[in-house]
Write a protein that holds these residues in place. Sequence first.
Motif, PDB file in Angstrom:
ATOM      1  N   LEU A  23      47.411 -19.256  -8.223  1.00 37.57           N
ATOM      2  CA  LEU A  23      48.500 -18.784  -7.374  1.00 37.57           C
ATOM      3  C   LEU A  23      49.771 -18.542  -8.178  1.00 37.57           C
ATOM      4  O   LEU A  23      50.460 -17.542  -7.974  1.00 37.57           O
ATOM      5  N   PHE A  24      50.073 -19.441  -9.111  1.00 40.39           N
ATOM      6  CA  PHE A  24      51.355 -19.352  -9.812  1.00 40.39           C
ATOM      7  C   PHE A  24      51.289 -18.668 -11.166  1.00 40.39           C
ATOM      8  O   PHE A  24      52.312 -18.231 -11.672  1.00 40.39           O
ATOM      9  N   LEU A  25      50.126 -18.587 -11.772  1.00 40.47           N
ATOM     10  CA  LEU A  25      50.046 -17.967 -13.095  1.00 40.47           C
ATOM     11  C   LEU A  25      49.424 -16.576 -13.057  1.00 40.47           C
ATOM     12  O   LEU A  25      49.097 -16.020 -14.100  1.00 40.47           O
ATOM     13  N   SER A  26      49.250 -16.024 -11.878  1.00 42.98           N
ATOM     14  CA  SER A  26      48.757 -14.656 -11.753  1.00 42.98           C
ATOM     15  C   SER A  26      49.889 -13.799 -11.189  1.00 42.98           C
ATOM     16  O   SER A  26      50.871 -14.323 -10.674  1.00 42.98           O
ATOM     17  N   PRO A  27      49.734 -12.487 -11.255  1.00 39.10           N
ATOM     18  CA  PRO A  27      50.811 -11.617 -10.757  1.00 39.10           C
ATOM     19  C   PRO A  27      50.861 -11.478  -9.232  1.00 39.10           C
ATOM     20  O   PRO A  27      51.513 -10.590  -8.716  1.00 39.10           O
TER      21      PRO A  27
END
Length: 197
Positions: A23-27
């Motif tokens: 969730l947080f490390l993808s665009p």
Amino acid sequence: MSGPAGTLALVLSETATGGAVLLFLSPLWGEVKRGFFLLTGFTLLALGLAAWGAVSAGRDGSDAADWALRLAVAFSATTAVWVVLLLLRARGPARAVGLVSVPVSLALLAALAATGEPSTTVAVLQLLAGAAFLGAVWDGLLLGHWYLVDRGLARRPIDRLAILLLVGVALESVAVITGGFGASEGDEAFNKLLTAA
């Protein structure tokens, strides 16, 4: 960690970690609307709270188990904070706090790995593979259903998660094969496919 509660703690923690990392490390933050993050945030919070309960119930008194409990509490707290911030429409601070939850969740997996078999390195790799697989499944299912809400959403996010799911399946297959099948010496297996790690 011991018994069914310990196994449940592993699975819940892997799912929460994988979900948070993807969730947080993808665009996704630049592609999907706020509602998706609220939906995912509430489910990650539920997973974190359930992992906290399972870690608490499965603790064996070791230092690693105590650290796992502290980190499960920290993950649940940071997740609750970023969800509340997102509810208050503070998108930037919510993402910043959410990014903090990622290393906390990875540390939780490391603490859980230290409660398992003598080879903590193998256990960490197995838990990371499980987190990659379960996170891709979790976020992919939620995103797939989000397409019913946001019909104008491009195909890139779901295509990316489908590829990550295939990578997760490959990693999980390798982790299961390297971990072996069945119970460890003197340990009764909860499930023949789940190694003690």
